[in-house]
Design a protein around this motif. Structure first.
Motif: not given
Length: 177
Positions: A41, A125, A134
Motif C-alpha cells: 500500500p 494489503s 493477499t
C-alpha cells in the motif's frame, strides 16, 4: 564551542535518511540471481528482509509506499519479514521503523531448476492496523541462449584476405510461464 553544543543537541534526534526503493543490504556470499517482487500500500514505507533458517539476514530491501520493489536474491528457502511505518519513523536497518514486524510463517523457496530461476511475487494489503499477504505467485525468469554470428574479413600485410564467421554465445533472461 556553541556549534559543537548545537550539533550534539541535534544528533540524537536526527533519524536515518529515507532510502530509495531498492536494495538495502546483501549479507549472503551467494550470487543474487532469483527474482523477488513486492507490492505494498502507498500510505506507508516498508522494509523487506529475507533470512535463512537460523534467522541470519540474507538480503534486505526498502520499499517506498506505492512503489514496487524488485530484487534479485540468493537461492535458498528464506523467511520473509516485513516492517512498516511512516517514512519519517525510519531508523535504519537494525531498528527499522521501531514497531513490530510481521514474519511469514512458512519460508519462501528461491531456486534454480535447469534454465529457470524460480522466485516470488508478493502483494501486501492493509489488515486493520497491520499488513497481510493477499497474493503470492511464482515469478520465473528463463535463461535462453542463442548464437550471434558475425562475418569477418581480415587482410594480412601481404594482401591475403581471410574470411570467417565469428560466433558468440548470447545468453538472455526473459520472463517465462
Amino acid at each position: 564551542m556553541i556549534r559543537l553544543l548545537i550539533l550534539l543537541m541535534v544528533l540524537p534526534v536526527a533519524a536515518a535518511a529515507r532510502p530509495v526503493t531498492g536494495l538495502l543490504e546483501k549479507a549472503s556470499p551467494l550470487p543474487a540471481t532469483i527474482p523477488l517482487q513486492v507490492r505494498a500500500p502507498a500510505d506507508m514505507d516498508h522494509a523487506i528482509i529475507l533470512t535463512d533458517d537460523q534467522g541470519t539476514p540474507v538480503i534486505s530491501g526498502y520499499l517506498r509506499g506505492g512503489a514496487v520493489l524488485r530484487l534479485l536474491v540468493p537461492p535458498g528457502d528464506h523467511r520473509l519479514t516485513v516492517a512498516s511505518g511512516p517514512a519519517q519513523d525510519w531508523q535504519g536497518l537494525p531498528d527499522l521503523f521501531g514497531a513490530p514486524a510481521i514474519v511469514l510463517p512458512q519460508p519462501l523457496p528461491f531456486f534454480i531448476d535447469g534454465t529457470r530461476r524460480e522466485g516470488q511475487a508478493i502483494t501486501l494489503s492493509k489488515k486493520g492496523d497491520g499488513l497481510r499477504i493477499t497474493d503470492r505467485q511464482n515469478r520465473v525468469i528463463c535463461q535462453n541462449a542463442g548464437w550471434d554470428s558475425t562475418r569477418v574479413v581480415k587482410t594480412l600485410p601481404s594482401g591475403t584476405q581471410f574470411r570467417y564467421v565469428e560466433r558468440r554465445l548470447d545468453p538472455r533472461s526473459i520472463p517465462c510461464d
